[in-house]
Every structure is written in C-alpha cells, then in structure tokens.
Scaffold this active site. Structure first.
Site, PDB file in Angstrom:
ATOM      1  N   ASP A  32       0.828  -1.216   0.000  1.00 31.52           N
ATOM      2  CA  ASP A  32       0.000   0.000   0.000  1.00 31.52           C
ATOM      3  C   ASP A  32       0.863   1.267   0.000  1.00 31.52           C
ATOM      4  O   ASP A  32       1.960   1.280   0.567  1.00 31.52           O
ATOM      5  CB  ASP A  32      -0.918  -0.024   1.229  1.00 31.52           C
ATOM      6  CG  ASP A  32      -2.035   0.991   1.116  1.00 31.52           C
ATOM      7  OD1 ASP A  32      -2.335   1.445  -0.001  1.00 31.52           O
ATOM      8  OD2 ASP A  32      -2.626   1.340   2.159  1.00 31.52           O
ATOM      9  N   GLY A  33       0.319   2.318  -0.608  1.00 27.30           N
ATOM     10  CA  GLY A  33       0.972   3.628  -0.531  1.00 27.30           C
ATOM     11  C   GLY A  33       1.564   4.116  -1.845  1.00 27.30           C
ATOM     12  O   GLY A  33       2.196   5.180  -1.880  1.00 27.30           O
ATOM     13  N   ASN A  34       1.338   3.361  -2.929  1.00 24.34           N
ATOM     14  CA  ASN A  34       1.893   3.801  -4.228  1.00 24.34           C
ATOM     15  C   ASN A  34       1.340   5.161  -4.644  1.00 24.34           C
ATOM     16  O   ASN A  34       2.080   6.024  -5.125  1.00 24.34           O
ATOM     17  CB  ASN A  34       1.525   2.802  -5.338  1.00 24.34           C
ATOM     18  CG  ASN A  34       2.195   1.467  -5.154  1.00 24.34           C
ATOM     19  OD1 ASN A  34       3.121   1.339  -4.386  1.00 24.34           O
ATOM     20  ND2 ASN A  34       1.705   0.461  -5.867  1.00 24.34           N
ATOM     21  N   SER A  77      -7.117  -5.730  -5.651  1.00 22.09           N
ATOM     22  CA  SER A  77      -8.250  -6.340  -4.943  1.00 22.09           C
ATOM     23  C   SER A  77      -9.502  -6.286  -5.814  1.00 22.09           C
ATOM     24  O   SER A  77      -9.558  -5.526  -6.794  1.00 22.09           O
ATOM     25  CB  SER A  77      -8.499  -5.600  -3.619  1.00 22.09           C
ATOM     26  OG  SER A  77      -9.037  -4.321  -3.877  1.00 22.09           O
ATOM     27  N   ASN A  80     -10.532  -2.780  -5.735  1.00 21.44           N
ATOM     28  CA  ASN A  80      -9.722  -1.903  -6.602  1.00 21.44           C
ATOM     29  C   ASN A  80     -10.252  -1.976  -8.038  1.00 21.44           C
ATOM     30  O   ASN A  80     -10.413  -0.946  -8.700  1.00 21.44           O
ATOM     31  CB  ASN A  80      -8.255  -2.332  -6.651  1.00 21.44           C
ATOM     32  CG  ASN A  80      -7.491  -2.183  -5.358  1.00 21.44           C
ATOM     33  OD1 ASN A  80      -6.531  -2.910  -5.095  1.00 21.44           O
ATOM     34  ND2 ASN A  80      -7.873  -1.236  -4.525  1.00 21.44           N
ATOM     35  N   ILE A 201      -6.761  -5.088   7.260  1.00 18.31           N
ATOM     36  CA  ILE A 201      -6.401  -6.250   6.450  1.00 18.31           C
ATOM     37  C   ILE A 201      -7.015  -6.158   5.041  1.00 18.31           C
ATOM     38  O   ILE A 201      -6.589  -6.849   4.117  1.00 18.31           O
ATOM     39  CB  ILE A 201      -6.791  -7.540   7.223  1.00 18.31           C
ATOM     40  CG1 ILE A 201      -6.026  -8.759   6.759  1.00 18.31           C
ATOM     41  CG2 ILE A 201      -8.262  -7.793   7.236  1.00 18.31           C
ATOM     42  CD1 ILE A 201      -4.755  -8.964   7.490  1.00 18.31           C
ATOM     43  N   GLU A 213       0.955 -13.300  12.015  1.00 12.32           N
ATOM     44  CA  GLU A 213       1.401 -12.109  12.741  1.00 12.32           C
ATOM     45  C   GLU A 213       1.236 -10.925  11.788  1.00 12.32           C
ATOM     46  O   GLU A 213       1.587 -11.025  10.602  1.00 12.32           O
ATOM     47  CB  GLU A 213       2.871 -12.250  13.147  1.00 12.32           C
ATOM     48  CG  GLU A 213       3.168 -13.462  14.016  1.00 12.32           C
ATOM     49  CD  GLU A 213       2.523 -13.374  15.397  1.00 12.32           C
ATOM     50  OE1 GLU A 213       2.382 -12.258  15.921  1.00 12.32           O
ATOM     51  OE2 GLU A 213       2.163 -14.437  15.946  1.00 12.32           O
TER      52      GLU A 213
HETATM   53  C1  FPP Z   1      -2.218  -0.016  -3.271  1.00 13.55           C
HETATM   54  O1  FPP Z   1      -1.663   1.284  -3.137  1.00 13.55           O
HETATM   55  C2  FPP Z   1      -1.543  -0.683  -4.369  1.00 13.55           C
HETATM   56  C3  FPP Z   1      -2.163  -1.209  -5.438  1.00 13.55           C
HETATM   57  C4  FPP Z   1      -3.635  -1.177  -5.637  1.00 13.55           C
HETATM   58  C5  FPP Z   1      -1.388  -1.819  -6.544  1.00 13.55           C
HETATM   59  C6  FPP Z   1      -0.193  -2.622  -6.093  1.00 13.55           C
HETATM   60  C7  FPP Z   1       0.534  -3.070  -7.287  1.00 13.55           C
HETATM   61  C8  FPP Z   1       1.877  -3.036  -7.425  1.00 13.55           C
HETATM   62  C9  FPP Z   1       2.818  -2.619  -6.362  1.00 13.55           C
HETATM   63  C10 FPP Z   1       2.468  -3.511  -8.706  1.00 13.55           C
HETATM   64  C11 FPP Z   1       2.764  -4.980  -8.577  1.00 13.55           C
HETATM   65  C12 FPP Z   1       3.304  -5.480  -9.849  1.00 13.55           C
HETATM   66  C13 FPP Z   1       3.249  -6.759 -10.237  1.00 13.55           C
HETATM   67  C14 FPP Z   1       3.888  -7.099 -11.513  1.00 13.55           C
HETATM   68  C15 FPP Z   1       2.591  -7.844  -9.489  1.00 13.55           C
HETATM   69  P1  FPP Z   1      -2.580   2.542  -3.458  1.00 13.55           P
HETATM   70  O2  FPP Z   1      -2.448   2.874  -4.884  1.00 13.55           O
HETATM   71  O3  FPP Z   1      -3.970   2.280  -2.982  1.00 13.55           O
HETATM   72  O4  FPP Z   1      -1.881   3.626  -2.588  1.00 13.55           O
HETATM   73  P2  FPP Z   1      -2.586   4.845  -1.838  1.00 13.55           P
HETATM   74  O5  FPP Z   1      -3.295   4.233  -0.652  1.00 13.55           O
HETATM   75  O6  FPP Z   1      -1.432   5.671  -1.446  1.00 13.55           O
HETATM   76  O7  FPP Z   1      -3.505   5.517  -2.807  1.00 13.55           O
END
Ligand code: FPP
Length: 246
Positions: A32-34, A77, A80, A201, A213
């Site tokens: 999380d956090g992208n 998810s 998502n 979760i 854990e």
């Molecule tokens: C949640 O952070 C992250 C996601 C919905 C996507 C996660 C996917 C990746 C890290 C890419 C993985 C790549 C492969 C090839 C499996 P968010 O976008 O909800 O962050 P925010 O809470 O800061 O908005």
C-alpha cells in the site's frame, strides 16, 4: 564476530538464520501507498505503481535469498478493480503484463513457481492467457510466488464453498475449505506486512490469516527496502506464537 553481508550491505546472513530458526515459511505483503508516494512527488498515481512494481521485483528476489519459500502479494483487490479509474487499472494491467513477459522469457525466474489467486474471469483475455502460460511452466521449483489479482478474501471463501457444493458436498469442514481456496496446498502466511500506514487487512487472505502475525509499516510501498524486510523478519522472530495454546 563477522556478519555475512548480503546484497546491498544488509546482514543477509543473520537474517537468513532468523528466517530459518523462526520457522518463517510464508510472508505476505499488502503493497500500500503507491498513490500517496506519487502524489507527494507531484506525479500521477500510475508513476507510484511503476515504482511499486520495481520494488516488488526486488523484494521478491530478496525474500528468496534469505530463505523464505513462499511469498504472496496483493496486487489488485476485487474492490480496486471495481472502484478505480480505468486509466489506473490499465496502467496496472500493463505492469502485470510486462512482469509476466519477463518471467516467461527470463531464466532468473525459472526456480519460481508462480500462482495467481483471485477471480480471473473479469480480466482481459491477454492477461489471462499469460497467467495460464506462467502457471504451466514446469521444472525444478524451490520457491513459490502467489500474486493476488482481482482478489478478495470473502470472494475466495464463497468460491471455495461453491466449488465444494458443485462437487456434491452437503456439509463442509475447515479442511475442505482450506484445500479448495485459491492458495490450495500453501501453508498459511506466518507474517502479513502492510505498508502505507494503515492498520487493516482490507479483505486479504481472510481465512488464511487466522494466526498470522500482522506487521504494519508507515513507509509507502515504493520506499520499502530489503532492510525493512529484515526489520519485519526480526520483529517476527521475537513473537511468541501460541496458536491458542499457552
Ligand atoms: C495499493 O496502493 C496498491 C495497489 C492497488 C497496486 C499494487 C501493485 C503493485 C505494487 C504492482 C505490482 C506489480 C506486479 C507485476 C505484481 P494505493 O495505490 O492504494 O496507494 P494509496 O493508498 O497511497 O492511494
């Protein structure tokens, strides 16, 4: 006393020993956090996912290096997929495709058994066929990676029970449900790591996490490093797991 320094100077030797002695077989990540990582830099959310994808690749490898046999990641998810703008979902699908292509072509991923968890029915055909192809790779596999795409814990339990009903079950046991989940024969996660500062979760591995854990980090996923994995492993090794006993 010398520590064996692994990649990027982390004390991989001692962490490997901790993984072994603590019995850590399966780690799961809620990445999380992208989006917030990107926003902080004035970038579009998609840039955060791109950076997150690079971190995912690096840390999958690192987990293997320190001896963790199974890794599960929450890549998308069910919520998502339903609730995010098309532009963001398309960008994620492109990142998935690029990774799948890499794994199919590279020899690096040859000892990695890749499995997908989640409901793949609504996903684009191109992605689905790549998923099938990746899962069908054969050979000596020492590590396993579960990638959760269009995954929801509740959805998985419902699909599991429905599979059992379709096979003629009138009454089901816990073992029946465990075995017919998407994670099938996998051991449950020993530790679930969630980055991004939230302590929930979010419908991830609901059944499997009964005795996991739970480790929460304030860091955004693109900032998470090998050293942070080491820290989570150290924290895990200090837990007393009683599984309802004393
Ligand atoms: C949640 O952070 C992250 C996601 C919905 C996507 C996660 C996917 C990746 C890290 C890419 C993985 C790549 C492969 C090839 C499996 P968010 O976008 O909800 O962050 P925010 O809470 O800061 O908005």
């Amino acid at each position: 006393m010398f520590l064996k320094l692994g990649k990027k100077g982390s004390a991989a030797g001692s962490v490997t020993e901790l993984v072994r002695s603590s019995g850590l077989r399966h780690i799961a990540f809620i990445m999380d956090g992208n989006g917030r990582w990107a926003k902080k830099r004035g970038l579009p959310r998609e840039a955060g996912h791109k950076e997150g994808s690079a971190v995912f690749k690096k840390l999958i490898e690192y987990c293997g290096e320190i001896g963790i046999k199974t890794v599960t990641v929450y890549a998308l998810s069910t919520e998502n997929l339903k609730n995010r703008p098309k532009k963001e979902i398309d960008a994620l699908m492109k990142l998935f495709e690029a990774y799948f292509r890499d794994c199919t072509n590279s020899t690096k991923a040859k000892d990695l058994e890749i499995r997908f968890i989640g409901n793949r029915e609504p996903l684009p055909d191109s992605i689905r066929s790549m998923m099938t192809e990746l899962e069908a790779r054969t050979g000596e596999k020492t590590k396993r990676l579960n990638i959760a795409i269009n995954y929801g814990g509740r959805d998985e339990i419902v699909r599991s029970v429905n599979k059992l009903i379709s096979a003629g079950a009138k009454c089901v046991t816990e073992d029946d449900i465990t075995a017919s989940l998407d994670t099938g024969e996998c051991v449950p996660p020993d530790i679930i790591v969630r980055t991004g500062g939230e302590s929930r979760i979010s419908n991830f591995l609901l059944w499997q996490s009964a005795y996991s854990e739970l480790y929460f980090s304030e860091k955004y996923w693109p900032d998470f490093t090998e050293k942070d994995v080491d820290e989570a492993v150290r924290w895990f090794a200090g837990r007393s797991r009683r599984f309802g006993g004393i």
